[in-house]
Design a protein around this motif. Sequence first.
Motif: not given
Length: 680
Positions: A286-291, A328-337, A361-369
């Motif tokens: 499960h991944y949260v969709h901000p909204g 589209p915009v990958n929002v960081a979680k807030r403290p406590g989330d 990851s340092a490389a690949g499609a999910e390096k910003y995950h």
Amino acid sequence: MISTLLSQLDGPDGDRTPRLAYGADYNPEQWPREVWEEDVRLMREAGVNLVSVGIFSWARIQPDRDRWDFGWLDEVMDLLHAGGIGVDLATATASPPPWLTTAHPEILPVTAAGETVWPGARQHWRPTSPVFREHALRLVRTMAERYAGHPALVAWHVSNELGCHNVYDYSDDAARAFRDWLRARYTTLDALNHAWGTAFWSQRYSGWEQILPPRLAASHPNPTQQLDFKRFSSDALKEYLVAERDVLREITPDVPVTTNFMVMGGTKGMNYPDWAGEIDFVSNDHYVHPGPQDRAELSFSANLTSGIAAGRPWFLMEHSTSAVNWQPVNVAKRPGDLARDSLLHVAHGADAVCFFQWRQSAAGAEKYHSAMVPHAGADSEVFRAVVELGQTLKALAPVAGSEREPARVGIVYDWESWWASEQDSHPSALLDYRQEALDWYAALHTLGIRADVVTTTTDLDRYDVLITPVLHVVPAPLAKELTRYVESGGHLVSTYFSGVVDENDHIWLGGHPGALRDVLGIRIEEFGPLLEGDAVELDGAATGTLWTDRITVTDPAVDVLAHYRTGAYAGRPAVTRRAVGRGSAAYVSTRLGAEGLAGLLPALLGPAGVASELPEGARGSVELTVRRGPDGRFLFLVNRTDESVALTGLAGEVLVGDTDAGGGLVLGPRDVAVLRRPAT
């Protein structure tokens, strides 16, 4: 099942009692050997006791058709075991290696438009390809034979997110398998022609070989053909899951088998309630969709996962510590989330809390995950939050193995209604099945009322109130069961576009809502869908959007709870309820949204005597979920707001949470508390 997975391994202090699992996907092949020992050290610091390994490792394990490289994986398995960390070992079949797609391009999926889905990403394989299955099952057998008896192995993880990118394949392999599936379902062409209504548009088939998947067509493809292709596609993936599972059970019969579902957002191609019986325990990603409804959706999905698991504990195999990489915009979680999201899953029955992934990851499609160990390393807020969560989960060890305590309200979620209600050529393309169900769920939480999200196979009699949003597909046996439920004293709440078609997507004739017309005591001659942006007013200042119905009351036992004040049906009923002995059947003919439903629900719940279990000041701010087992009744209290909330009058042993000077619970912003009461 899940809470005992780790009992065979020594915990950090030699502990072998059941406990909550904690960890992540671990991908050591992305890192040099010197990082591995640091990983195990940091895992122990964080309280990690379970990791999933090998998920995308096929190309590393089998560099060529007849060449294998298990040395690195052997070493990783040994290191993890030495660190007291169990392994949920993936079969590594999620993405075929380049040598296989080069030698056999016929395993690649094909789109409805006839385009080949080429390698370069992941999951580029046909679920019905006999060539892919031959190579994949060879890999599964080789891995099972090699690691059978390895002391780190606690579970098998079949493939990964089956169907995430390849649920619908329109290739010739799929066409042949689809015909076989249809023969098994209908036996004769006459039966298929009747079910598909092929008298329309000159579609009658005179030979099985004429039938194709619903590929790109000049206009709208046959609706029952589309619905059956959805059923077939889910079944094809399930059949593949069973094929891997059977190999694993043959070689390692004592090792449980799972695969990760994706009960979240708009993932609807896989009929997970139908799959659940094929694995030893349910797992979910499960991944949260901000909204505005982000945590309501998280809670809804976790609750639905519990419903799919029939209330038994399940495994949260993936979620994120912070931002993901694919929105589209990958929002960081807030403290406590990070903690709140994790514990909300535990509240709804998860006995394992895991992330994608361990090290960012340092490389690949999910390096910003995001990951448990971010790019910044262990000296980071994220890792400190990870360590803190590990301590919290350790304190919640008594919860392990407990089941979700049934609520008094059930919300029915039906995959076939989801599929069919959103197909083309319908009264409104704006209908959103999942959103309607989520609105009811959010409205109940606004009132502080617990609800379970369940499937049509659930024992309905355990619920005093049963809400069936857009239950579009209602076969005759289900209509009979819902009628029996009402006549036995249950309180049914149905909505617009429900009871309209049978299992073949044929209209129940005689007026809507078809299969539910008699139990509801109403008749609808014509739907009145609304244009986007249009709205109608109801009694009591409620506003309806999306849909209206031209309702005629046909039974004197029906009470009209609200009329339309404006619109084409002004003066006609908008919300009705028919009393049936101790039970009732209500109908809501427009989309009211979560706010409007919160205003209506007290009238619908009143006959069943359903009320909030929360103190009045906490309703709408705090979500209450209850788990129950031999070690107690566990109340999870989740602050869904950014403000502190004081809770009074809730007795119990505080396992997690803060109290004030008077002993009352205080939930900080985005905070969670857990109380234990004696088992009853």
